[in-house]
Write a protein that holds these residues in place. Structure first.
Motif, short mmCIF file in Angstrom:
data_model
loop_
_atom_site.label_atom_id
_atom_site.label_comp_id
_atom_site.label_asym_id
_atom_site.label_seq_id
_atom_site.Cartn_x
_atom_site.Cartn_y
_atom_site.Cartn_z
N HIS A 38 20.75 11.24 23.85
CA HIS A 38 21.38 12.14 23.35
C HIS A 38 20.66 13.13 22.08
O HIS A 38 21.55 13.65 21.47
N ASP A 40 18.61 16.08 20.29
CA ASP A 40 18.87 17.24 20.19
C ASP A 40 17.57 17.91 21.15
O ASP A 40 16.65 17.24 21.22
N SER A 41 17.97 18.98 22.18
CA SER A 41 16.99 19.19 23.26
C SER A 41 15.80 20.06 22.86
O SER A 41 14.94 20.31 23.56
N TYR A 48 20.08 27.95 24.26
CA TYR A 48 21.06 27.53 24.19
C TYR A 48 22.41 28.72 24.51
O TYR A 48 23.18 28.20 25.40
N THR A 132 28.34 13.37 17.87
CA THR A 132 27.29 12.61 17.50
C THR A 132 27.74 11.80 16.02
O THR A 132 28.59 12.45 15.53
N HIS A 136 26.41 16.75 13.84
CA HIS A 136 25.95 18.04 13.60
C HIS A 136 26.20 18.88 14.71
O HIS A 136 25.54 20.06 14.71
N VAL A 137 26.64 18.45 15.97
CA VAL A 137 26.95 19.28 17.24
C VAL A 137 28.35 19.66 17.12
O VAL A 137 29.25 18.86 17.22
N THR A 142 27.67 21.63 24.13
CA THR A 142 26.45 21.70 23.56
C THR A 142 25.79 20.23 23.64
O THR A 142 24.76 19.97 23.84
N GLN A 143 26.58 19.38 23.16
CA GLN A 143 26.15 18.15 23.28
C GLN A 143 25.84 17.57 24.78
O GLN A 143 24.91 16.92 24.90
N ASN A 146 22.43 18.96 25.42
CA ASN A 146 21.48 18.02 24.95
C ASN A 146 21.12 16.71 25.73
O ASN A 146 19.83 16.49 25.99
N THR A 150 17.71 15.88 27.82
CA THR A 150 16.74 14.98 27.28
C THR A 150 16.93 13.67 28.21
O THR A 150 15.89 12.96 28.24
N THR A 239 20.76 16.70 8.73
CA THR A 239 20.87 18.10 8.81
C THR A 239 20.65 18.71 7.37
O THR A 239 21.67 18.18 6.44
#
Length: 269
Positions: A38, A40-41, A48, A132, A136-137, A142-143, A146, A150, A239
């Motif tokens: 999981h 970040d990509s 994105y 997460t 931070h997502v 978006t998650q 990722n 990944t 972050t």
């Protein structure tokens, strides 16, 4: 109630069907990935944006039932994962969590923290942003992006249009994952559970973080969760500007069926 900060002793941990007894446990697990599925990509904001815009287009032009069916196939497929695993390997039956496999032990890269992170359940996931353990997502799409980039064999190199189709399908499927009805939903709580609810919402302060229909407020909190040996997990502080040792409170729906609790699995009941 004010929680102790950074002290390694058992915390009161309320659940909606009563008050659970917290028991410390080992951080050892049999994680098999060798990487964080999981993570970040590494995509740029522009990349994105390209994928997420395409996700919106796919979602708008395809029936949710069709997308969800496609998403379930992707979710359960053991051929797309880098290690021959599927999303369902850890997120069993979509909703459940397989802690025997899915705990991710860090570090996973240079400069990473040390310590385990447990599997997050996916029921009612669309309503429980951010995502997460460190929060931070901001969005589910978006998650999932990722994860596709990944976790899957071709995710890092496949066209953005393919990623967008997979993300739209997986999001549609995840949106179908609902918790089982409980005595709380039916209004049939036992006297003991009603006392647990009173403590949960009142003097124990559980509802300060676990509020609303999914029992999470979407904010970052440091409640002084005990660390496991050697753990250096900074929580939201991964972050810049994030709360040191702050974590995203998980959805408590069907929490009774989880074998490891808190971000590091320090409690077993």
């Amino acid at each position: 109630m004010k929680w102790p900060v950074r002290k390694s002793y058992l915390l009161p941990f309320g659940i909606i069907l009563g008050v659970a007894v917290a028991v410390a446990c080992s951080s050892k697990s049999s994680t098999k990935f060798g990487f964080d599925p999981h993570a970040d990509s590494g995509l740029t904001d522009q990349q994105y944006g390209q994928i997420l815009n395409a996700v919106q287009q796919v979602t708008a032009s395809t029936s949710q039932a069709q997308l969800a069916a496609q998403g379930q196939q992707i979710f359960e497929s053991k051929t797309i994962g880098k290690k021959g695993d599927s999303c369902a390997t850890c997120h069993t039956n979509g909703n459940g969590v397989n802690m025997a496999v899915g705990i991710i032990n860090h570090p996973q890269k240079a400069g990473d923290f040390t310590g385990p992170r447990t599997v997050i359940p996916l029921m009612n996931e669309a309503a429980t942003a951010p995502y997460t353990w460190d929060g931070h997502v901001a969005t589910l799409a978006t998650q999932v992006t990722n994860t596709v980039k990944t976790f899957t064999k071709l995710g890092a190199t496949q066209p953005a249009s393919t990623t967008a189709q997979q993300v739209a399908a997986l999001v549609a499927y995840i949106n179908t994952l609902k918790p089982p009805l409980s005595d709380f939903d039916r209004g049939t709580l036992s006297a003991q559970a009603q006392e647990g609810e009173r403590l949960f919402r009142g003097e124990k302060g559980c509802a300060n973080c676990h509020s609303g229909p999914n029992f999470t407020d979407g904010k970052i909190h440091d409640i002084g969760t005990p660390t496991v040996p050697g753990e250096t997990d900074p929580g939201a502080a991964v972050t810049p500007g994030g709360l040191q040792h702050g974590f995203n409170p998980p959805n408590l729906r069907d929490v009774k069926d989880r074998s490891r609790l808190m971000h590091n699995g320090v409690f077993t009941t």
